[in-house]
Scaffold this motif. Structure first.
Motif, PDB file in Angstrom:
ATOM      1  N   GLU A   2      32.775  23.887  17.812  1.00  0.00           N
ATOM      2  CA  GLU A   2      33.550  23.055  16.898  1.00  0.00           C
ATOM      3  C   GLU A   2      32.910  23.048  15.524  1.00  0.00           C
ATOM      4  O   GLU A   2      31.714  23.296  15.371  1.00  0.00           O
ATOM      5  CB  GLU A   2      33.640  21.625  17.437  1.00  0.00           C
ATOM      6  N   ARG A   3      33.737  22.732  14.522  1.00  0.00           N
ATOM      7  CA  ARG A   3      33.263  22.674  13.146  1.00  0.00           C
ATOM      8  C   ARG A   3      33.488  21.272  12.591  1.00  0.00           C
ATOM      9  O   ARG A   3      34.579  20.717  12.714  1.00  0.00           O
ATOM     10  CB  ARG A   3      34.005  23.684  12.259  1.00  0.00           C
ATOM     11  N   LEU A   4      32.442  20.713  12.007  1.00  0.00           N
ATOM     12  CA  LEU A   4      32.525  19.439  11.310  1.00  0.00           C
ATOM     13  C   LEU A   4      32.129  19.674   9.857  1.00  0.00           C
ATOM     14  O   LEU A   4      31.406  20.618   9.548  1.00  0.00           O
ATOM     15  CB  LEU A   4      31.571  18.412  11.935  1.00  0.00           C
ATOM     16  N   THR A   5      32.591  18.811   8.970  1.00  0.00           N
ATOM     17  CA  THR A   5      32.220  18.918   7.566  1.00  0.00           C
ATOM     18  C   THR A   5      31.422  17.690   7.158  1.00  0.00           C
ATOM     19  O   THR A   5      31.833  16.557   7.436  1.00  0.00           O
ATOM     20  CB  THR A   5      33.456  19.052   6.658  1.00  0.00           C
ATOM     21  N   ILE A   6      30.276  17.921   6.529  1.00  0.00           N
ATOM     22  CA  ILE A   6      29.479  16.836   5.962  1.00  0.00           C
ATOM     23  C   ILE A   6      29.819  16.737   4.480  1.00  0.00           C
ATOM     24  O   ILE A   6      29.651  17.702   3.725  1.00  0.00           O
ATOM     25  CB  ILE A   6      27.974  17.088   6.148  1.00  0.00           C
ATOM     26  N   HIS A   7      30.319  15.582   4.081  1.00  0.00           N
ATOM     27  CA  HIS A   7      30.805  15.408   2.713  1.00  0.00           C
ATOM     28  C   HIS A   7      29.689  14.864   1.826  1.00  0.00           C
ATOM     29  O   HIS A   7      29.651  13.694   1.479  1.00  0.00           O
ATOM     30  CB  HIS A   7      32.025  14.490   2.703  1.00  0.00           C
ATOM     31  N   ALA A   8      28.772  15.745   1.454  1.00  0.00           N
ATOM     32  CA  ALA A   8      27.732  15.434   0.488  1.00  0.00           C
ATOM     33  C   ALA A   8      28.218  15.887  -0.890  1.00  0.00           C
ATOM     34  O   ALA A   8      29.379  16.273  -1.060  1.00  0.00           O
ATOM     35  CB  ALA A   8      26.441  16.143   0.883  1.00  0.00           C
ATOM     36  N   ALA A   9      27.322  15.851  -1.882  1.00  0.00           N
ATOM     37  CA  ALA A   9      27.690  16.294  -3.233  1.00  0.00           C
ATOM     38  C   ALA A   9      28.235  17.714  -3.183  1.00  0.00           C
ATOM     39  O   ALA A   9      29.204  18.057  -3.883  1.00  0.00           O
ATOM     40  CB  ALA A   9      26.492  16.212  -4.161  1.00  0.00           C
ATOM     41  N   GLN A  10      27.617  18.548  -2.347  1.00  0.00           N
ATOM     42  CA  GLN A  10      28.143  19.877  -2.055  1.00  0.00           C
ATOM     43  C   GLN A  10      28.424  19.927  -0.554  1.00  0.00           C
ATOM     44  O   GLN A  10      27.487  20.052   0.243  1.00  0.00           O
ATOM     45  CB  GLN A  10      27.150  20.970  -2.454  1.00  0.00           C
ATOM     46  N   PRO A  11      29.686  19.778  -0.149  1.00  0.00           N
ATOM     47  CA  PRO A  11      30.016  19.724   1.279  1.00  0.00           C
ATOM     48  C   PRO A  11      29.549  20.977   2.021  1.00  0.00           C
ATOM     49  O   PRO A  11      29.482  22.074   1.462  1.00  0.00           O
ATOM     50  CB  PRO A  11      31.545  19.620   1.287  1.00  0.00           C
ATOM     51  N   TYR A  12      29.224  20.802   3.305  1.00  0.00           N
ATOM     52  CA  TYR A  12      28.819  21.941   4.120  1.00  0.00           C
ATOM     53  C   TYR A  12      29.278  21.718   5.548  1.00  0.00           C
ATOM     54  O   TYR A  12      29.596  20.595   5.962  1.00  0.00           O
ATOM     55  CB  TYR A  12      27.303  22.172   4.058  1.00  0.00           C
ATOM     56  N   GLU A  13      29.300  22.822   6.302  1.00  0.00           N
ATOM     57  CA  GLU A  13      29.789  22.782   7.679  1.00  0.00           C
ATOM     58  C   GLU A  13      28.658  22.607   8.677  1.00  0.00           C
ATOM     59  O   GLU A  13      27.542  23.081   8.467  1.00  0.00           O
ATOM     60  CB  GLU A  13      30.527  24.074   8.016  1.00  0.00           C
ATOM     61  N   VAL A  14      28.984  21.914   9.764  1.00  0.00           N
ATOM     62  CA  VAL A  14      28.136  21.878  10.949  1.00  0.00           C
ATOM     63  C   VAL A  14      28.900  22.582  12.057  1.00  0.00           C
ATOM     64  O   VAL A  14      30.012  22.168  12.414  1.00  0.00           O
ATOM     65  CB  VAL A  14      27.800  20.438  11.377  1.00  0.00           C
ATOM     66  N   LEU A  15      28.338  23.647  12.579  1.00  0.00           N
ATOM     67  CA  LEU A  15      28.927  24.358  13.710  1.00  0.00           C
ATOM     68  C   LEU A  15      28.164  23.930  14.955  1.00  0.00           C
ATOM     69  O   LEU A  15      26.925  24.015  14.990  1.00  0.00           O
ATOM     70  CB  LEU A  15      28.809  25.866  13.518  1.00  0.00           C
ATOM     71  N   ILE A  16      28.877  23.463  15.965  1.00  0.00           N
ATOM     72  CA  ILE A  16      28.213  22.924  17.158  1.00  0.00           C
ATOM     73  C   ILE A  16      28.879  23.444  18.428  1.00  0.00           C
ATOM     74  O   ILE A  16      30.108  23.445  18.543  1.00  0.00           O
ATOM     75  CB  ILE A  16      28.203  21.373  17.137  1.00  0.00           C
ATOM     76  N   GLY A  17      28.042  23.924  19.362  1.00  0.00           N
ATOM     77  CA  GLY A  17      28.561  24.361  20.650  1.00  0.00           C
ATOM     78  C   GLY A  17      28.118  25.769  21.007  1.00  0.00           C
ATOM     79  O   GLY A  17      27.239  26.360  20.363  1.00  0.00           O
ATOM     80  N   GLU A  18      28.736  26.322  22.027  1.00  0.00           N
ATOM     81  CA  GLU A  18      28.401  27.665  22.480  1.00  0.00           C
ATOM     82  C   GLU A  18      28.760  28.706  21.425  1.00  0.00           C
ATOM     83  O   GLU A  18      29.775  28.601  20.742  1.00  0.00           O
ATOM     84  CB  GLU A  18      29.149  27.983  23.780  1.00  0.00           C
ATOM     85  N   HIS A  19      27.893  29.717  21.310  1.00  0.00           N
ATOM     86  CA  HIS A  19      28.111  30.884  20.443  1.00  0.00           C
ATOM     87  C   HIS A  19      28.099  30.559  18.954  1.00  0.00           C
ATOM     88  O   HIS A  19      28.526  31.386  18.142  1.00  0.00           O
ATOM     89  CB  HIS A  19      29.430  31.589  20.807  1.00  0.00           C
ATOM     90  N   ALA A  20      27.609  29.386  18.598  1.00  0.00           N
ATOM     91  CA  ALA A  20      27.550  29.050  17.173  1.00  0.00           C
ATOM     92  C   ALA A  20      26.625  30.003  16.413  1.00  0.00           C
ATOM     93  O   ALA A  20      26.870  30.326  15.245  1.00  0.00           O
ATOM     94  CB  ALA A  20      27.080  27.604  16.995  1.00  0.00           C
ATOM     95  N   LEU A  21      25.559  30.487  17.076  1.00  0.00           N
ATOM     96  CA  LEU A  21      24.623  31.396  16.411  1.00  0.00           C
ATOM     97  C   LEU A  21      25.308  32.647  15.884  1.00  0.00           C
ATOM     98  O   LEU A  21      24.879  33.222  14.879  1.00  0.00           O
ATOM     99  CB  LEU A  21      23.508  31.815  17.367  1.00  0.00           C
ATOM    100  N   GLY A  22      26.361  33.062  16.557  1.00  0.00           N
ATOM    101  CA  GLY A  22      27.076  34.266  16.135  1.00  0.00           C
ATOM    102  C   GLY A  22      27.727  34.146  14.771  1.00  0.00           C
ATOM    103  O   GLY A  22      28.150  35.161  14.196  1.00  0.00           O
ATOM    104  N   GLU A  23      27.797  32.932  14.236  1.00  0.00           N
ATOM    105  CA  GLU A  23      28.430  32.717  12.931  1.00  0.00           C
ATOM    106  C   GLU A  23      27.431  32.752  11.769  1.00  0.00           C
ATOM    107  O   GLU A  23      27.838  32.720  10.606  1.00  0.00           O
ATOM    108  CB  GLU A  23      29.132  31.354  12.921  1.00  0.00           C
TER     109      GLU A  23
END
Length: 358
Positions: A2-23
């Motif tokens: 799954e993908r979540l977004t952290i809304h900081a001054a410069q937003p970024y993604e959190v990828l969590i779960g199986e096979h996330a390393l492949g990204e």
């Protein structure tokens, strides 16, 4: 995954779960300006257990292996990590990958924050505890007088949280990390706390799908607080629930002798008892203590109060030499409160009595 977004001054993604390393490779390729070189800073135990997976999925031009755990968060290791970056010829368009638990992430993030006054980095957390520390941009190293006293706010470009690393975690690390999951529930979501109490009866046999759900929930709670207060001017301090006394316990014990989450659990029970006294918290603390004891958490430490008080006086939340604690009015409603040393000592002895009850 799954993908979540952290809304900081410069937003970024959190990828969590199986096979996330492949990204990871694509994430690096998509960064602008184009990444010129990559230094991988990795915890020695993670590298030992997952070397092949790491080499295949985390592209890098240079690698430096960090000491395991809190031993990484020292001035000497920081100097060596900076040296590794200089020897690798990193420039302002380079990237650091932080791979390991919370300590490795803190050290690597602080190295990225200060190398050439700040370059980009990606967090690849490998522990349950790091679901908290990898998100939000706090980076730091320790001083013998206090935890995380030398640091900087520096948001990552992405967080990649692959569940494969969790399969090799020892039980003690699972217990330490799960304390931060419980913390998120206490400060933000009473229903989530009820789910944890209902579903988690034995940390040795925690259901993997429920664990990933809980980790995602914790990241969402932290992400919302970071969105409101990226640089801890107000509500972000609530994420320190359990940490004032907990950090003192951790420092008094010798960083690494008691794991961070073990210390924070002691600090949270202490803060709950203090909340009953200071904010009239209506909460079945004895029932909560019974639950965490059933999960094999210790809830007190045989430390002289005066020594812990001296450490608490160095806490970053303090103002005008007044000790400030994050307490709870109710579960999900934290408040920052000034506390007198006499009150702190009373709760210190109350905690000791609670810890002695079997």
């Amino acid at each position: 995954m799954e993908r979540l977004t952290i809304h900081a001054a410069q937003p970024y993604e959190v990828l969590i779960g199986e096979h996330a390393l492949g990204e990871v490779n694509k994430l690096i390729q998509d960064l602008q300006p184009k990444v010129s070189s990559v230094l991988l800073l990795i915890d020695e135990k993670v590298y030992q257990l997952h070397q092949q997976t790491v080499e295949q999925n985390l592209p890098h031009d240079a690698l430096y292996v960090l000491p395991q755990g809190e031993k990484a968060k020292t001035f000497s290791v920081y100097e060596k990590a900076m040296g590794a970056a200089l020897e690798a010829g990193l420039d302002r368009h380079s990237l650091i990958i932080a791979c390991g638990g919370g300590a490795a992430g803190d050290l690597a993030g602080f190295t990225a924050a200060t190398y050439m006054r700040g370059i980009r980095y990606i967090q690849v957390p490998t522990t349950i505890l790091a679901h908290d520390s990898a998100v939000g941009g706090k980076t730091a190293i320790n001083h013998p007088f206090g935890k995380n006293m030398t640091g900087a706010f520096h948001q990552p470009s992405a967080v990649v949280y692959d569940s494969l690393f969790l399969s090799t975690l020892p039980l003690r690390e699972i217990r330490s990390g799960f304390a931060e999951v419980i913390k998120h529930a206490l400060i933000a979501d009473p229903e989530f706390l009820k789910e944890l109490i209902d579903h988690v009866k034995d940390l040795k046999e925690i259901d993997e799908s429920f664990l990933l759900y809980a980790l995602k929930k914790g990241i969402q709670i932290k992400g919302e607080i970071v969105r409101q207060d990226e640089r801890e001017q107000n509500v972000r301090a609530y994420l320190n629930f359990g940490h004032t006394y907990g950090h003192a316990v951790e420092a008094w014990s010798g960083f690494g002798d008691k794991l961070h989450g073990e210390s924070v659990m002691i600090g949270m029970v202490y803060a709950l008892l203090l909340s009953e006294r200071k904010t009239s918290l209506d909460f079945n603390t004895d029932e909560f203590i019974g639950w965490v004891k059933s999960l094999s958490y210790e809830i007190h430490i045989d430390a002289p109060f005066g020594e812990l008080l001296a450490l608490m006086k160095k806490d970053k939340k303090n103002l005008n030499q007044m000790i400030r604690f994050v307490l709870l009015k109710t579960v999900g409603q934290p408040v920052l409160t000034k506390v007198e040393p006499s009150e702190l000592e009373y709760i210190h002895h109350s905690l000791k009595r609670k810890g002695e009850i079997q």
